[in-house]
Design a protein around this motif. Structure first.
Motif, PDB file in Angstrom:
ATOM      1  N   ASP A   1       0.820  -1.221   0.000  1.00 10.13           N
ATOM      2  CA  ASP A   1       0.000   0.000   0.000  1.00 10.13           C
ATOM      3  C   ASP A   1       0.849   1.265   0.000  1.00 10.13           C
ATOM      4  OD1 ASP A   1      -2.382  -1.473   0.042  1.00 10.13           O
ATOM      5  OD2 ASP A   1      -2.271  -1.675   2.222  1.00 10.13           O
ATOM      6  N   ALA A   2       1.939   1.255  -0.737  1.00 13.77           N
ATOM      7  CA  ALA A   2       2.783   2.453  -0.824  1.00 13.77           C
ATOM      8  C   ALA A   2       2.058   3.556  -1.598  1.00 13.77           C
ATOM      9  CB  ALA A   2       4.108   2.122  -1.498  1.00 13.77           C
ATOM     10  N   LYS A   3       2.333   4.787  -1.225  1.00 17.69           N
ATOM     11  CA  LYS A   3       1.761   5.937  -1.925  1.00 17.69           C
ATOM     12  C   LYS A   3       2.362   6.055  -3.320  1.00 17.69           C
ATOM     13  CE  LYS A   3       2.037   9.749   0.376  1.00 17.69           C
ATOM     14  NZ  LYS A   3       2.546  10.796   1.296  1.00 17.69           N
ATOM     15  N   VAL A   4       1.542   6.506  -4.265  1.00 20.88           N
ATOM     16  CA  VAL A   4       2.028   6.717  -5.618  1.00 20.88           C
ATOM     17  C   VAL A   4       1.329   7.931  -6.200  1.00 20.88           C
ATOM     18  CG1 VAL A   4       0.293   5.167  -6.637  1.00 20.88           C
ATOM     19  CG2 VAL A   4       2.407   5.664  -7.884  1.00 20.88           C
ATOM     20  N   ALA A   5       2.033   8.673  -7.027  1.00 23.57           N
ATOM     21  CA  ALA A   5       1.468   9.810  -7.753  1.00 23.57           C
ATOM     22  C   ALA A   5       1.647   9.572  -9.244  1.00 23.57           C
ATOM     23  CB  ALA A   5       2.146  11.113  -7.332  1.00 23.57           C
TER      24      ALA A   5
ATOM     25  N   GLN B   1       7.177   2.166   8.835  1.00 22.70           N
ATOM     26  CA  GLN B   1       6.209   3.235   9.077  1.00 22.70           C
ATOM     27  C   GLN B   1       5.160   3.238   7.969  1.00 22.70           C
ATOM     28  OE1 GLN B   1       8.219   7.001   9.519  1.00 22.70           O
ATOM     29  NE2 GLN B   1       8.773   6.589  11.638  1.00 22.70           N
ATOM     30  N   PRO B   2       3.885   3.467   8.326  1.00 19.44           N
ATOM     31  CA  PRO B   2       2.833   3.458   7.295  1.00 19.44           C
ATOM     32  C   PRO B   2       2.962   4.660   6.360  1.00 19.44           C
ATOM     33  CG  PRO B   2       1.956   4.182   9.410  1.00 19.44           C
ATOM     34  CD  PRO B   2       3.357   3.708   9.674  1.00 19.44           C
ATOM     35  N   PHE B   3       2.449   4.498   5.162  1.00 20.33           N
ATOM     36  CA  PHE B   3       2.405   5.589   4.191  1.00 20.33           C
ATOM     37  C   PHE B   3       1.104   6.361   4.407  1.00 20.33           C
ATOM     38  CE2 PHE B   3       5.200   2.471   2.295  1.00 20.33           C
ATOM     39  CZ  PHE B   3       6.212   3.240   1.742  1.00 20.33           C
ATOM     40  N   LYS B   4       1.223   7.618   4.833  1.00 19.71           N
ATOM     41  CA  LYS B   4       0.044   8.409   5.159  1.00 19.71           C
ATOM     42  C   LYS B   4      -0.189   9.505   4.128  1.00 19.71           C
ATOM     43  CE  LYS B   4       0.457   7.824  10.194  1.00 19.71           C
ATOM     44  NZ  LYS B   4       0.601   8.543  11.490  1.00 19.71           N
ATOM     45  N   TYR B   5      -1.459   9.687   3.791  1.00 19.16           N
ATOM     46  CA  TYR B   5      -1.843  10.813   2.960  1.00 19.16           C
ATOM     47  C   TYR B   5      -2.333  11.963   3.837  1.00 19.16           C
ATOM     48  CZ  TYR B   5      -1.486   8.812  -1.711  1.00 19.16           C
ATOM     49  OH  TYR B   5      -1.009   8.309  -2.887  1.00 19.16           O
TER      50      TYR B   5
ATOM     51  N   ARG C   1     -13.638  16.979  10.724  1.00 15.45           N
ATOM     52  CA  ARG C   1     -13.071  15.701  11.175  1.00 15.45           C
ATOM     53  C   ARG C   1     -12.215  15.110  10.050  1.00 15.45           C
ATOM     54  NH1 ARG C   1     -14.781  13.526  15.883  1.00 15.45           N
ATOM     55  NH2 ARG C   1     -16.660  14.446  16.831  1.00 15.45           N
ATOM     56  N   LEU C   2     -11.077  14.542  10.442  1.00 18.43           N
ATOM     57  CA  LEU C   2     -10.186  13.922   9.469  1.00 18.43           C
ATOM     58  C   LEU C   2     -10.775  12.608   8.981  1.00 18.43           C
ATOM     59  CD1 LEU C   2      -6.763  14.438  11.302  1.00 18.43           C
ATOM     60  CD2 LEU C   2      -7.738  15.832   9.467  1.00 18.43           C
ATOM     61  N   LYS C   3     -10.514  12.317   7.717  1.00 21.09           N
ATOM     62  CA  LYS C   3     -10.962  11.040   7.173  1.00 21.09           C
ATOM     63  C   LYS C   3      -9.932  10.503   6.205  1.00 21.09           C
ATOM     64  CE  LYS C   3     -13.754  13.074   3.436  1.00 21.09           C
ATOM     65  NZ  LYS C   3     -15.102  13.155   2.832  1.00 21.09           N
ATOM     66  N   GLU C   4      -9.867   9.176   6.131  1.00 21.03           N
ATOM     67  CA  GLU C   4      -8.932   8.533   5.223  1.00 21.03           C
ATOM     68  C   GLU C   4      -9.285   8.889   3.778  1.00 21.03           C
ATOM     69  OE1 GLU C   4      -6.253   6.946   5.635  1.00 21.03           O
ATOM     70  OE2 GLU C   4      -6.222   6.276   7.712  1.00 21.03           O
ATOM     71  N   VAL C   5      -8.260   9.173   2.997  1.00 23.98           N
ATOM     72  CA  VAL C   5      -8.486   9.542   1.603  1.00 23.98           C
ATOM     73  C   VAL C   5      -8.707   8.292   0.764  1.00 23.98           C
ATOM     74  CG1 VAL C   5      -7.601  10.828  -0.359  1.00 23.98           C
ATOM     75  CG2 VAL C   5      -7.044  11.562   1.964  1.00 23.98           C
ATOM     76  N   LEU C   6      -7.876   7.270   0.969  1.00 25.24           N
ATOM     77  CA  LEU C   6      -7.978   6.019   0.217  1.00 25.24           C
ATOM     78  C   LEU C   6      -8.096   4.865   1.198  1.00 25.24           C
ATOM     79  CD1 LEU C   6      -5.147   6.643  -2.417  1.00 25.24           C
ATOM     80  CD2 LEU C   6      -7.615   6.783  -2.786  1.00 25.24           C
TER      81      LEU C   6
END
Length: 450
Positions: free
Chosen positions: A271-275, A324-328, A445-450
């Motif tokens: 689940d790595a971040k990608v652009a 460490q987790p990949f956070k958006y 409130r914060l929410k997960e993007v993906l």
């Protein structure tokens, strides 16, 4: 997430000198060398938004540079009111890079002396000077950034970067022995146009593809991939559109998502971040067919890295950041410095005075009272992502953040402020901001993007 895209420095058009290029000779340059005894020299660095910031002295003036494996020649930005190095042998050029705009004017200066912490020296280096004040990344990082340096350092020395200890060791060529250990993997590097590439594998929407990636320490993102038919890669079904950053040729837009898996040699990320930058942002880049994307600082900082251009290899040893987790960005807010604020020491944020308020004379000095004030950077909202919690709450670009959940902005760095606004999904965020001289309160409130 901020990243830097000052790349493609080979794509230059000298002003009024097009006919001279064919007959121009190649001048020998001294390159970087260690000027003291020993096989290596150690330099401390700052790690800001996954970027390595090192002290660099240019013609006797101390500055701060990003160490960027993806840039060919050193680049110096407009220094504003600070001390300026003296330069000579100017030649006007145009440079194109990432972004949706046009080429920008710059100047090439020859025969400059560069020192990294006194003992790593290049006595004859070229520089590209960019005087466009819009190319200024210090506001987004919160610290002065005067330039970018890369290829010449990696070409002449073996560079050992410890992200955990925040130190670099520059080794004389031939004196470093690549280690073998359980947590290490040594990659072969393909050197193309003075830039390092390695092979990896990614899994996107159930498809596994081998990819060639630029090793790009000047990008604070984790992974970039190019959406092209010939490489079998495309934007995943689950994604969101976003502003990706600023390049030499303007703003860069695209899509953000996650890859199911990223394999770098023996290392695997889930689940790595990608652009995925859009085609318009890539229009000026050359040699795109030679690569499928890049890995940046958010991946590299999870390792201690040894880069050996001469030996065409790179050793990566995983460190304590590896898992460490990949956070958006869950809030949707990007901050930058914009001017200063005047705050009365010992008061709360409601009594803070802005630089603009001072100019309008909207406060009074009372006779017989000695009031003490301090200056603090103003944290301005630079971007608000469409559809994000901050956008839905009514926050706007240009709002100045005064406090987050009751904690004053003064005394914090941009990175600390961003962390306060991106704690965890479901967290209630209360912001006090200043907009056009008025203080306003917002909640989301914060929410997960993906």
């Amino acid at each position: 997430m901020l990243f830097f895209v000052l790349k493609n420095i080979r794509n230059i058009i000298p002003v009024g000198l097009l006919l001279l290029l064919g007959g121009a000779g190649i001048r020998a340059q001294s390159g970087f060398e260690l000027v003291s005894g020993g096989d290596y020299h150690t330099v401390k660095f700052s790690l800001v938004n996954n970027l390595v910031i090192i002290p660099v002295e240019v013609n006797g003036v101390e500055l701060s540079f990003i160490l960027d494996s993806g840039v060919n020649k050193p680049i110096l930005f407009d220094l504003g009111s600070g001390d300026h190095p003296e330069f000579s042998h100017f030649e006007a050029i145009y440079i194109r890079g990432l972004g949706q705009g046009e080429a920008i004017k710059a100047y090439r200066s020859r025969d400059n002396v560069i020192r990294i912490n006194e003992k790593v020296v290049n006595r004859s280096s070229d520089f590209y000077l960019i005087l466009d004040q819009g190319i200024n990344f210090a506001p987004r990082l919160g610290i002065p950034i005067h330039g970018i340096i890369g290829f010449e350092v990696f070409r002449d020395l073996v560079v050992d970067i410890s992200y955990t200890r925040k130190r670099i060791r520059f080794y004389r060529p031939g004196t470093y022995r690549h280690r073998t250990c359980r947590k290490c993997h040594t990659f072969g590097l393909d050197m193309i146009h003075n830039k390092p590439y390695l092979k990896a594998e990614v899994a996107v929407d159930g498809r596994r593809e081998e990819v060639k990636l630029l090793v790009d320490s000047g990008s604070s993102d984790a992974l970039w991939l190019f959406d092209r038919e010939d490489n079998g890669l495309s934007v995943p079904q689950e994604h969101f559109d976003d502003f990706l950053g600023r390049g030499l040729s303007g703003s860069v837009y695209g899509s953000r998502a996650r890859v199911e898996e990223l394999h770098l040699g023996d290392f695997e990320f889930k689940d790595a971040k990608v652009a995925f930058p859009d085609a318009v942002s890539l229009q000026h880049l050359q040699n795109l067919s030679e690569r499928d994307g890049s890995i940046g600082g958010e991946i590299l900082r999870r390792f201690d890295v040894v880069v050996d251009y001469a030996g065409k290899k790179m050793t990566m040893k995983r460190n304590r950041y590896f898992r460490q987790p990949f956070k958006y960005n869950m809030s949707g807010i990007e901050l930058q410095h914009n001017g200063m604020r005047i705050e009365q020491v010992g008061t709360n944020s409601n009594q803070a005075l802005s630089e603009h308020a001072e100019a309008r004379k909207t406060y009074r000095i009372l006779p017989g009272r000695l009031l003490k004030y301090s200056l603090y950077p103003a944290f301005e909202i630079a971007e608000v992502r469409n559809g994000s919690p901050a956008c839905d709450a009514g926050l706007k670009k240009g709002d100045v953040v005064l406090s987050v959940n009751g904690k004053r902005a003064s005394g914090h760095s941009i990175q600390e402020m961003m962390e306060l606004m991106n704690v965890r999904a479901g967290k209630k965020i209360r912001l006090l901001v200043e907009r056009e001289g008025r203080q306003m309160r917002f909640m989301f409130r914060l929410k997960e993007v993906l």
